[in-house]
Design an enzyme around this catalytic site. Structure first.
Site, PDB file in Angstrom:
ATOM      1  N   THR A 106       1.340  55.928   6.267  1.00 17.96           N
ATOM      2  CA  THR A 106       2.703  55.111   5.797  1.00 17.96           C
ATOM      3  C   THR A 106       2.967  55.546   4.517  1.00 17.96           C
ATOM      4  OG1 THR A 106       3.930  52.881   5.758  1.00 17.96           O
ATOM      5  CG2 THR A 106       1.447  53.196   4.775  1.00 17.96           C
ATOM      6  N   ASN A 147       5.371  53.148   3.320  1.00 18.69           N
ATOM      7  CA  ASN A 147       5.629  52.108   3.005  1.00 18.69           C
ATOM      8  C   ASN A 147       4.707  51.482   1.852  1.00 18.69           C
ATOM      9  OD1 ASN A 147       6.093  49.125   2.897  1.00 18.69           O
ATOM     10  ND2 ASN A 147       7.349  49.256   4.554  1.00 18.69           N
ATOM     11  N   GLN A 148       5.001  51.260   0.669  1.00 22.09           N
ATOM     12  CA  GLN A 148       4.199  50.779  -0.612  1.00 22.09           C
ATOM     13  C   GLN A 148       3.712  49.392   0.023  1.00 22.09           C
ATOM     14  OE1 GLN A 148       2.887  53.047  -2.699  1.00 22.09           O
ATOM     15  NE2 GLN A 148       1.437  51.375  -3.207  1.00 22.09           N
ATOM     16  N   GLY A 149       4.895  48.486   0.334  1.00 23.18           N
ATOM     17  CA  GLY A 149       4.318  47.252   0.692  1.00 23.18           C
ATOM     18  C   GLY A 149       3.272  47.053   1.658  1.00 23.18           C
ATOM     19  N   LYS A 150       3.329  47.677   2.718  1.00 26.42           N
ATOM     20  CA  LYS A 150       2.325  47.842   3.784  1.00 26.42           C
ATOM     21  C   LYS A 150       1.028  48.543   3.175  1.00 26.42           C
ATOM     22  CE  LYS A 150       5.538  48.086   7.657  1.00 26.42           C
ATOM     23  NZ  LYS A 150       5.879  48.611   8.828  1.00 26.42           N
ATOM     24  N   ASP A 157       1.592  50.943  14.243  1.00 26.02           N
ATOM     25  CA  ASP A 157       3.095  50.773  14.858  1.00 26.02           C
ATOM     26  C   ASP A 157       3.289  49.221  15.310  1.00 26.02           C
ATOM     27  OD1 ASP A 157       5.387  52.474  14.763  1.00 26.02           O
ATOM     28  OD2 ASP A 157       5.598  51.314  17.017  1.00 26.02           O
ATOM     29  N   SER A 158       4.330  48.645  15.212  1.00 24.32           N
ATOM     30  CA  SER A 158       4.572  47.340  15.768  1.00 24.32           C
ATOM     31  C   SER A 158       6.003  47.099  16.566  1.00 24.32           C
ATOM     32  CB  SER A 158       4.745  46.274  14.585  1.00 24.32           C
ATOM     33  OG  SER A 158       3.614  46.396  13.862  1.00 24.32           O
TER      34      SER A 158
END
Length: 204
Positions: free
Chosen positions: A7, A9-12, A72-73
């Site tokens: 990913t 996405n740094q938040g994830k 994945d969602s």
């Protein structure tokens, strides 16, 4: 063991590191941006979260040749007609890729059309590749997120990469997710099934 989380996405990434910190798993989680290498484009053309998780994990494993997992969602709301269901395309609305703020606004407006709000749940999937002959994937129900209520009035707090959290309410308390205790908030975001999944692989 150093493992690549597929990913940008740094938040994830930060969330996964935090969630695994107290799990007793010997994992050092790095993200795609930590590699400082070109990142391949991934055609997330799967029909469900599991297919997309596998596509992403295989792409990154072939590119970097190191242990990797991808998630994945799909987001689904109760009572929402099929054409409006986000499914695996949570960010893509009418052919446009939405920013975080645009997502918060769009789904807040969607919730405002329903007097009692919308009840949603994330269907999650994961694929972990340790080696060429060790590929494990799952979309088990234990990976699914808790049911939550979507509201049209956003919380002032924002965390990059999690644009639906500001309009998410805990069903049991009717509190914003961001107003829960740290433990309750973590439990609302990552199901215990993810920890069990990692343990089942690494303890073999």
């Amino acid at each position: 063991m150093k493992v690549l989380y597929g990913t940008q996405n740094q938040g994830k990434l930060n969330g996964m590191r935090e969630w695994l910190k107290d799990s007793d798993l010997d994992l050092e989680i790095i993200g795609l941006n930590d590699l400082n290498l070109p990142i391949p484009q991934v055609d997330e053309s799967g029909s469900n979260p599991l297919e997309n998780a596998i596509i992403k994990a295989k792409t990154y494993y072939q590119e970097y040749k190191m242990p990797v997992f991808s998630c994945d969602s799909g987001l689904f709301f109760e009572g929402l007609e099929g054409s409006l269901q986000p499914g695996t395309h949570v960010r893509r609305v009418n052919g446009k890729e939405l920013s975080d703020e645009e997502m918060t606004e769009y789904y807040g407006n969607l919730a405002s059309q329903y007097e009692n709000g919308l009840i949603g749940k994330y269907q999650n999937a994961i694929c972990f590749i340790l080696s060429d002959d060790k590929i494990v994937s799952s979309m088990d129900e234990s990976l699914n997120g808790k049911r939550f209520k979507l509201t049209s009035k956003p919380h002032p707090k924002r965390v990059q990469g999690f644009p639906i959290d500001p309009i998410s309410l805990d069903l049991e308390t009717n509190q914003y997710v961001y107003d829960l205790s740290k433990k309750e908030e973590d439990e609302s975001k990552i199901p215990k099934g993810f920890i069990d999944f990692f343990k089942s692989i690494l303890e073999e």
